[in-house]
Design an enzyme around this catalytic site. Structure first.
Site, PDB file in Angstrom:
ATOM      1  N   SER A 142      -1.670   6.574  -2.542  1.00  8.32           N
ATOM      2  CA  SER A 142      -2.067   5.360  -3.101  1.00  8.32           C
ATOM      3  C   SER A 142      -1.796   4.771  -4.173  1.00  8.32           C
ATOM      4  O   SER A 142      -0.878   5.272  -4.624  1.00  8.32           O
ATOM      5  CB  SER A 142      -3.570   5.163  -3.480  1.00  8.32           C
ATOM      6  N   TYR A 155     -11.257  10.135  -7.943  1.00  3.17           N
ATOM      7  CA  TYR A 155      -9.203   9.408  -6.791  1.00  3.17           C
ATOM      8  C   TYR A 155      -8.564   9.565  -7.024  1.00  3.17           C
ATOM      9  O   TYR A 155      -7.792  10.050  -6.041  1.00  3.17           O
ATOM     10  CB  TYR A 155      -9.955   8.303  -6.504  1.00  3.17           C
TER      11      TYR A 155
END
Length: 276
Positions: A142, A155
């Site tokens: 990401s 995350y």
């Protein structure tokens, strides 16, 4: 024939978003497919969208956090397709809440899916991948595997871990028949934020406002993201950035590795003001 049209691709998280886009474009290219997702209804919708193609497609309901389940999945794919040339570990989840607000169970849940799901995929598909003249492993990190925003402890930890694992694996396999790509998408218009688990200690007040602010950052379509990934696969790119925002963040964190958040937080504050 291109690498994609001549192979068998495995895509996790194929029930929606980037995973569905990847499945559709791979099928259109002529690839055989094994698609997996924990969301059976979404997986069925993806499979139905491939019905008009000539691709050989198998569907698999799968929780990538389940080690035994991923092992069985790899065995089933090998038995049904005979080979695998492309593995895309795409399945992932998100979590709302800062570190104080999320429980250890919340944290473990996310890490088990985002990180361990990726490791399991590579581990159990490795025996069939290494038999190919050419194969590729693609792990989805990401933009939050390059920077770590406030409110994203779990995350960011998972996506930095995916990045580290993938880069080390690439270095180990350098010069071999198996290429390795790490993908860093910026803001992609998927359902991951809306479907995110809400941390055990998060109050509902302001939650929807924060979600709305975040969605303003989601500018790239899943289809564009999928096309960029597959272009990178064909070229055997080791690092695939998706979206102008990903390139901007990459530059910012290189220039200001310890203080990038000062700049980004002002951007988020501006978005918050505009949404009121």
């Amino acid at each position: 024939m291109s690498f994609l049209s001549a192979g068998v691709a495995v895509v996790t998280g194929a029930g929606s978003g980037i995973g569905r886009g990847l499945a559709q474009q791979l099928a259109a290219a002529g690839s055989a497919l094994a698609i997996a997702d924990i969301d059976q209804a979404g997986l069925l919708q993806t499979a139905q969208s491939l019905a008009k193609t000539s691709a050989q497609v198998t569907t698999h309901v799968l929780d990538v956090a389940d080690e035994a389940g991923v092992r069985s999945f790899a065995e089933e794919v090998s038995n049904r397709h005979g080979r695998v040339t492309l593995l895309i570990n795409n399945a992932g989840v998100a979590l709302h809440g800062n570190f104080e607000e999320v429980s250890l169970d919340d944290f473990r849940w996310l890490i088990n899916i985002n990180f361990w799901g990726t490791v399991y995929g590579v581990k159990f598909f490795w025996p069939v991948l290494k038999r190919e003249k050419r194969a590729q492993i693609v792990n989805i990190s990401s933009v939050f595997g390059m920077i770590a925003p406030a409110g994203q402890c779990a995350y960011a930890a998972s996506k930095f871990a995916v990045r580290g694992f993938t880069e080390a694996l690439r270095h180990e396999l350098e010069g071999s028949n198996v290429g390795v790509s790490c993908v860093h998408p910026g803001g992609i218009r998927t359902q991951i934020a809306r479907r995110a688990r809400i941390g055990a200690g998060v109050t509902r007040t302001g939650h929807h406002e924060k979600a709305a602010q975040f969605e303003k950052l989601l500018r790239t379509s899943p289809e564009v993201a999928a096309a960029r990934i597959l272009r990178g696969v064909e070229r055997r790119e080791p690092r695939i950035l998706i979206g102008a925002d990903a390139y901007q963040v990459d530059i910012l964190q290189r220039l200001r590795p310890a203080t990038y958040w000062k700049t980004l937080s002002r951007r988020f504050e501006k978005l918050a003001a505009e949404s009121r």
